[in-house]
Write a protein that holds these residues in place. Structure first.
Motif, PDB file in Angstrom:
ATOM      1  N   VAL A  90       0.845  -1.192   0.000  1.00 32.10           N
ATOM      2  CA  VAL A  90       0.000   0.000   0.000  1.00 32.10           C
ATOM      3  C   VAL A  90       0.883   1.246   0.000  1.00 32.10           C
ATOM      4  CG1 VAL A  90      -1.813   1.257   1.219  1.00 32.10           C
ATOM      5  CG2 VAL A  90      -1.817  -1.250   1.207  1.00 32.10           C
ATOM      6  N   ALA A  91       0.666   2.124  -0.993  1.00 30.07           N
ATOM      7  CA  ALA A  91       1.484   3.332  -1.133  1.00 30.07           C
ATOM      8  C   ALA A  91       1.103   4.419  -0.131  1.00 30.07           C
ATOM      9  CB  ALA A  91       1.364   3.875  -2.559  1.00 30.07           C
ATOM     10  N   ASP A  92      -0.183   4.603   0.109  1.00 27.93           N
ATOM     11  CA  ASP A  92      -0.639   5.649   1.021  1.00 27.93           C
ATOM     12  C   ASP A  92      -0.289   5.257   2.461  1.00 27.93           C
ATOM     13  OD1 ASP A  92      -2.057   7.917   2.060  1.00 27.93           O
ATOM     14  OD2 ASP A  92      -3.792   6.599   2.431  1.00 27.93           O
ATOM     15  N   PRO A  93       0.480   6.106   3.174  1.00 23.27           N
ATOM     16  CA  PRO A  93       0.916   5.739   4.524  1.00 23.27           C
ATOM     17  C   PRO A  93      -0.237   5.518   5.520  1.00 23.27           C
ATOM     18  CG  PRO A  93       1.958   7.809   3.823  1.00 23.27           C
ATOM     19  CD  PRO A  93       1.036   7.372   2.741  1.00 23.27           C
ATOM     20  N   VAL A  94      -1.317   6.266   5.387  1.00 26.73           N
ATOM     21  CA  VAL A  94      -2.455   6.102   6.298  1.00 26.73           C
ATOM     22  C   VAL A  94      -3.128   4.753   6.050  1.00 26.73           C
ATOM     23  CG1 VAL A  94      -4.703   7.024   6.978  1.00 26.73           C
ATOM     24  CG2 VAL A  94      -2.791   8.584   6.554  1.00 26.73           C
ATOM     25  N   GLN A  95      -3.354   4.426   4.783  1.00 29.87           N
ATOM     26  CA  GLN A  95      -3.968   3.137   4.463  1.00 29.87           C
ATOM     27  C   GLN A  95      -3.026   1.974   4.786  1.00 29.87           C
ATOM     28  OE1 GLN A  95      -5.359   3.219   0.419  1.00 29.87           O
ATOM     29  NE2 GLN A  95      -6.991   4.684   0.874  1.00 29.87           N
ATOM     30  N   ALA A  96      -1.722   2.193   4.588  1.00 29.96           N
ATOM     31  CA  ALA A  96      -0.745   1.154   4.924  1.00 29.96           C
ATOM     32  C   ALA A  96      -0.768   0.879   6.428  1.00 29.96           C
ATOM     33  CB  ALA A  96       0.650   1.569   4.476  1.00 29.96           C
ATOM     34  N   GLN A  97      -0.874   1.937   7.242  1.00 29.62           N
ATOM     35  CA  GLN A  97      -0.945   1.769   8.690  1.00 29.62           C
ATOM     36  C   GLN A  97      -2.209   1.014   9.081  1.00 29.62           C
ATOM     37  OE1 GLN A  97       1.329   2.461  11.002  1.00 29.62           O
ATOM     38  NE2 GLN A  97       0.023   1.765  12.660  1.00 29.62           N
TER      39      GLN A  97
END
Length: 147
Positions: A90-97
């Motif tokens: 996942v590229a987006d840090p919020v979605q990755a978290q």
């Protein structure tokens, strides 16, 4: 203190029973999620995993074939962690978290399920003959200091 084991089974199993039922209620939406994650045969995967969660959760809750039910739950959790919650992609840090939290939650609950696989259902179970399940490899409920 004996009431802690059935309470623990209730608290542990509730999420799997409700989530499994949700697999049937939200079949189309969860099929899309599974398909987007690259799960093979996504509709069947959602149906089979829903059944495994409901039956596994009920078996743990009632203490009937609890080891088998907990094993099904553990297999589902580890599989879902690695197939659906792939935070490393996942590229987006919020979605990755968010995906990392789901990934770790699944692994943590799989660990709890494996405790049930090893130790069995414990007291106040609806198992045949009222006997406690014997531990795989000699596991038993009680103080680890007695081993």
């Amino acid at each position: 203190m004996g009431v802690l084991v059935p309470l623990a089974r209730l608290l542990f199993s509730a999420i799997f029973i409700t989530s499994g039922l949700n697999h049937f209620i939200q079949l189309d939406a969860l099929t899309t999620v599974a398909q987007n994650a690259g799960v093979p045969e996504p509709r069947w995967a959602v149906l089979v995993s829903g059944a495994a969660l409901v039956l596994g959760g009920l078996s743990v809750l009632l203490g009937v074939l609890a080891r088998l039910g907990a094993a099904a739950i553990a297999i589902f959790l580890v599989t879902a962690a690695f197939m659906v919650h792939r935070f490393w992609l996942v590229a987006d840090p919020v979605q990755a978290q968010d995906q990392l939290i789901h990934f770790m939650k699944n692994l943590s609950m799989a660990g709890g399920a494996l405790f049930i696989v090893y130790f069995g259902s414990g007291p106040f179970s609806l198992r045949r003959g009222g006997r406690q399940e014997s531990g795989l490899g000699g596991g038993r409920l009680g103080s680890p200091l007695r081993h």
